[in-house]
Design an enzyme around this catalytic site. Structure first.
Site, PDB file in Angstrom:
ATOM      1  N   LYS A  61     -25.279  38.366  -8.293  1.00 31.65           N
ATOM      2  CA  LYS A  61     -26.447  38.623  -7.440  1.00 31.65           C
ATOM      3  C   LYS A  61     -27.527  39.305  -8.291  1.00 31.65           C
ATOM      4  O   LYS A  61     -27.297  40.346  -8.878  1.00 31.65           O
ATOM      5  CB  LYS A  61     -26.008  39.564  -6.303  1.00 31.65           C
ATOM      6  CG  LYS A  61     -26.925  39.551  -5.115  1.00 31.65           C
ATOM      7  CD  LYS A  61     -26.204  40.030  -3.845  1.00 31.65           C
ATOM      8  CE  LYS A  61     -27.142  39.832  -2.674  1.00 31.65           C
ATOM      9  NZ  LYS A  61     -26.496  40.076  -1.386  1.00 31.65           N
TER      10      LYS A  61
ATOM     11  N   LYS B  17     -21.212  40.197  -9.084  1.00 29.42           N
ATOM     12  CA  LYS B  17     -21.244  39.411  -7.842  1.00 29.42           C
ATOM     13  C   LYS B  17     -22.114  38.162  -8.018  1.00 29.42           C
ATOM     14  O   LYS B  17     -22.242  37.342  -7.116  1.00 29.42           O
ATOM     15  CB  LYS B  17     -21.829  40.262  -6.689  1.00 29.42           C
ATOM     16  CG  LYS B  17     -20.871  41.276  -6.115  1.00 29.42           C
ATOM     17  CD  LYS B  17     -21.413  42.334  -5.149  1.00 29.42           C
ATOM     18  CE  LYS B  17     -22.466  42.245  -4.288  1.00 29.42           C
ATOM     19  NZ  LYS B  17     -22.824  43.426  -3.475  1.00 29.42           N
TER      20      LYS B  17
HETATM   21  N1  C2G Z   1     -27.163  41.872   6.781  1.00 28.50           N
HETATM   22  C1  C2G Z   1     -27.437  41.596   8.113  1.00 28.50           C
HETATM   23  N2  C2G Z   1     -28.472  40.789   8.427  1.00 28.50           N
HETATM   24  C2  C2G Z   1     -29.258  40.262   7.456  1.00 28.50           C
HETATM   25  C3  C2G Z   1     -28.995  40.542   6.102  1.00 28.50           C
HETATM   26  C4  C2G Z   1     -27.930  41.365   5.779  1.00 28.50           C
HETATM   27  O1  C2G Z   1     -26.728  42.076   9.020  1.00 28.50           O
HETATM   28  N3  C2G Z   1     -30.297  39.450   7.813  1.00 28.50           N
HETATM   29  C5  C2G Z   1     -26.018  42.732   6.474  1.00 28.50           C
HETATM   30  C6  C2G Z   1     -24.959  42.023   5.634  1.00 28.50           C
HETATM   31  O2  C2G Z   1     -24.109  41.245   6.460  1.00 28.50           O
HETATM   32  C7  C2G Z   1     -24.235  43.209   4.999  1.00 28.50           C
HETATM   33  C8  C2G Z   1     -25.360  44.260   4.844  1.00 28.50           C
HETATM   34  O3  C2G Z   1     -26.436  43.830   5.702  1.00 28.50           O
HETATM   35  O4  C2G Z   1     -23.247  43.714   5.883  1.00 28.50           O
HETATM   36  C9  C2G Z   1     -25.867  44.357   3.424  1.00 28.50           C
HETATM   37  O5  C2G Z   1     -26.271  43.063   3.036  1.00 28.50           O
HETATM   38  P1  C2G Z   1     -26.326  42.728   1.447  1.00 28.50           P
HETATM   39  O6  C2G Z   1     -27.106  43.783   0.760  1.00 28.50           O
HETATM   40  O7  C2G Z   1     -26.717  41.287   1.292  1.00 28.50           O
HETATM   41  O8  C2G Z   1     -24.788  42.923   1.072  1.00 28.50           O
HETATM   42  P2  C2G Z   1     -23.912  41.974   0.122  1.00 28.50           P
HETATM   43  O9  C2G Z   1     -24.678  41.626  -1.085  1.00 28.50           O
HETATM   44  O10 C2G Z   1     -23.376  40.927   1.002  1.00 28.50           O
HETATM   45  O11 C2G Z   1     -22.779  42.992  -0.379  1.00 28.50           O
HETATM   46  O12 C2G Z   1     -18.365  44.526  -0.928  1.00 28.50           O
HETATM   47  C10 C2G Z   1     -19.308  43.995  -0.016  1.00 28.50           C
HETATM   48  C11 C2G Z   1     -20.583  43.627  -0.708  1.00 28.50           C
HETATM   49  O13 C2G Z   1     -21.079  44.726  -1.448  1.00 28.50           O
HETATM   50  C12 C2G Z   1     -21.617  43.176   0.309  1.00 28.50           C
END
Ligand code: C2G
Length: 129
Positions: A46, A44
């Site tokens: 990341k 990703k």
């Molecule tokens: N999130 C949120 N508010 C934030 C940060 C994150 O609501 N301030 C939510 C994101 O929208 C997501 C969840 O928390 O639904 C997890 O966030 P991440 O760990 O950043 O997920 P991500 O890296 O976007 O991975 O297949 C989908 C991916 O695995 C999503």
């Protein structure tokens, strides 16, 4: 039994993650989280500070999470939804529209992100500190 699923990295677990998981769980009776593996996060683009096994322990300790499965690729969601008889797929609205193709298999809900908190911002704050 209404089953909900969501996916994410959940690095540096913070209140935005808690708010998402809390609201996702409130939509059903059981919440499954697909937790991105370290290898998938690399795919990703990341970088994570907290390794998968620690992120998994932290999520398992969260009262809103009933089950954890590894998320190792973009393509597994459809099969996960079928295999786990999922009723609702949930993601934060930074993903708005990106997973609408799953509407064929279950309800798709995008929840508002929590303002002013992110793993990235926390990393930057730690570096400065
Ligand atoms: N999130 C949120 N508010 C934030 C940060 C994150 O609501 N301030 C939510 C994101 O929208 C997501 C969840 O928390 O639904 C997890 O966030 P991440 O760990 O950043 O997920 P991500 O890296 O976007 O991975 O297949 C989908 C991916 O695995 C999503």
């Amino acid at each position: 039994m209404k089953k909900v699923i969501t996916y994410g990295t959940f690095d540096l677990f913070h209140v935005g993650h808690v708010n998402l998981l809390k609201r996702a769980k409130s939509l059903g009776d059981q919440l499954i989280v697909g937790l991105s593996t370290d290898e998938f996060n690399h795919q990703k683009g990341k970088t994570t500070l907290v390794p998968y096994n620690h992120r998994a322990e932290i999520l398992k300790a969260c009262r809103y999470v009933d089950q954890l499965i590894p998320e190792s690729n973009w393509e597994q969601k459809q099969q996960d939804i079928i295999d786990n008889q999922i009723d609702i797929f949930v993601m934060g609205d930074d993903w708005q529209g990106k997973f609408d193709f799953l509407k064929e298999y279950c309800q798709v809900v995008y929840l508002e992100r929590t303002e002013d908190i992110s793993s990235t911002a926390m990393k930057e704050a730690i570096e400065v500190f």
